[in-house]
Scaffold this active site. Sequence first.
Site, PDB file in Angstrom:
ATOM      1  N   TRP A 150     -13.454 -18.269  25.615  1.00 29.67           N
ATOM      2  CA  TRP A 150     -14.869 -18.642  25.738  1.00 29.67           C
ATOM      3  C   TRP A 150     -15.760 -17.440  25.979  1.00 29.67           C
ATOM      4  CZ3 TRP A 150     -17.146 -22.612  23.750  1.00 29.67           C
ATOM      5  CH2 TRP A 150     -16.356 -23.704  23.398  1.00 29.67           C
TER       6      TRP A 150
ATOM      7  N   ASP B  80     -21.318 -18.845  32.543  1.00 31.50           N
ATOM      8  CA  ASP B  80     -21.019 -20.071  31.810  1.00 31.50           C
ATOM      9  C   ASP B  80     -20.053 -20.862  32.690  1.00 31.50           C
ATOM     10  OD1 ASP B  80     -20.034 -22.086  30.232  1.00 31.50           O
ATOM     11  OD2 ASP B  80     -19.381 -20.805  28.586  1.00 31.50           O
TER      12      ASP B  80
ATOM     13  N   LYS C 164     -17.595 -31.903  30.572  1.00 33.78           N
ATOM     14  CA  LYS C 164     -16.420 -31.814  31.430  1.00 33.78           C
ATOM     15  C   LYS C 164     -16.713 -32.507  32.770  1.00 33.78           C
ATOM     16  CE  LYS C 164     -15.599 -27.907  28.700  1.00 33.78           C
ATOM     17  NZ  LYS C 164     -14.769 -28.387  27.622  1.00 33.78           N
TER      18      LYS C 164
END
Lengths: 360, 360
Positions: B102, B172, B196
């Site tokens: 990511w 993030d 999530k």
Amino acid sequence: MTRVFNFSAGPAALPEPVLQQAAAEMSDWRGSGMSVMEMSHRGKEFMSILAETKALLIELLNIPANYKVLFMQGGALGQNAILPMNLLRGRNSADYVHTGEWSKKSIEEAGKYCRVRVAATAEASRFTHVPPQGSWDIDPHAAYVHICSNETIGGVEYHWTPDTGDVPLVADMSSNILSKPVDVSRYGLIYAGAQKNIGPAGLTLVIVREDLLGSALPITPQVFDYQHLAANDSMINTPPTYAIYIAGLVFQWIKDQGGLEGMARLNQAKAGLLYDTLDASGFYTSPVAREDRSRMNVPFRLPDPALDAEFLKGAEARGMVQLKGHRVVGGMRASIYNAVPMAAVQALVAYMKEFEAKHG
Amino acid sequence: MTRVFNFSAGPAALPEPVLQQAAAEMSDWRGSGMSVMEMSHRGKEFMSILAETKALLIELLNIPANYKVLFMQGGALGQNAILPMNLLRGRNSADYVHTGEWSKKSIEEAGKYCRVRVAATAEASRFTHVPPQGSWDIDPHAAYVHICSNETIGGVEYHWTPDTGDVPLVADMSSNILSKPVDVSRYGLIYAGAQKNIGPAGLTLVIVREDLLGSALPITPQVFDYQHLAANDSMINTPPTYAIYIAGLVFQWIKDQGGLEGMARLNQAKAGLLYDTLDASGFYTSPVAREDRSRMNVPFRLPDPALDAEFLKGAEARGMVQLKGHRVVGGMRASIYNAVPMAAVQALVAYMKEFEAKHG
């Protein structure tokens, strides 16, 4: 539970059977033991939902094989930027037709990425008509010609498809997509925010002719690169899965109503009843040129703005909400999208007559 | 109805009471006669939902008054572009810490808008650890330092807050936000995709310190201009209203579980049970450095990849889904976000022992 008659311009009414099915499937989608909201977007369950939703849209709009269907995020206002990022194809200008607030927003945003030419404008009539094709001055070198096929705020709608020759026609159809049959092959690209005739806010549809893809500006975020999205079937990242699921239920509902021909008949009947009421009245007025009146958003005025508050209050007391017009136009606005039933328009018309009898 | 134990990395499990409430309110939100999906985003009903959702988030994360909370569309991958568009503030480079897939995506995307310096990388360990602060080479002129606080794919998590001096720290937090208390004041900006620990895909939260706003690049689409969003309380256009509503229900559920302290205790207990099982076993292995193991995403390996398919099949037969690891890492991965109950981890651990006894 009492449902109101919801005349909101968007987010807007959804078909009751869709809501009932969504509620029933909320914690367990068809025996999967999961809500659609909880599904991995790459799992077999959601992949089947996406495929079915896309297939239904292609069927309803009869989308030709040389077009790609993209499910995106960001809304139509986001597309106003994403469109020129993707569709300039090495050209440095694009043509826009100015018919009201939404095309104005599109024009302003496009100016960040290219030279914008206004090919036609309805400014002279204060945006109460669609400029006739004969008045359009199209630049044959323009990357595309952009129209807003239905101005949600002004209540002005194209009832014809412009001929832009070899310059691709691009339409923001946010507020009238799926309300009638459309010949997709006449367009280079169609986009539409979901929250009027498609489903929940947060989803935007893009239907684009393949040959226009592949020239995104280097500054285009990868999640907004049409070509990249098309190559990955809208699954670069997690798409708005639940909104796509609801859209699929709405598409099925439209199909069950007789598809776009069925919707067109219903919408014509609803709009016809409302406009006939306005025209027969010496009390209410419609600001829009008769031939360009929207079947989706019907602005109307009372003879005296001082009566507006009472009209709205009485409507609310009768279970009719969101009839206040946009501040730019004033007065009232009844948005009567696909999912607003004829009964809602009948109730509104009855109330309008009652109010006129009292105040007329 | 049988609910599965859902170990999906995202979209992921939601609290069952949230789904039940959403189902019950689907066609009529608290006597309004409308679904939340049908509400005008500017109507009093949705405005109250937005205000309550925002207030709950501020309370849960104890967000200081000099921060703005933005509800956006586009996902975390979109934010990877939107972040540099907004936060360069006249500087021409930004620092990134590379801890896996990511952060790699963030680095690649930022390169479209500025020079990207990798201030630290875990490449040498194949991204199985967080580079210790002492190894970081921060450019004092960088616009910001970017980290991914939890690598969803690699299962690596920061259990400490980096000190980046006067350079704003940007995180993030898509896959570990709201899983434990966070000192927001240590960050310049936090962003997180919803799917999530927050709610449905299609919503992205941004929490940004006010003094960093106001310098968006001219090419920034208006709907992604942080300053413009902050000035309009996230309502430039129609926000993803239904996703915001579900997020509000999730925030209330977290509050009811004892807030972020309560979540941290539960998550520690769940992850502890799973890692203890891995460590006590001579069969399963965890690839991640012990001190940097994620409490949210737990990758693990069987001794022979040839056993993977049988393990997954047996898990599914026992009502446990989405345990297959990401293709980059291989093996298995159990994502055990806030809404995954202890019972799911207990069932998984019992099955792992059973499988080990058979094959070990």
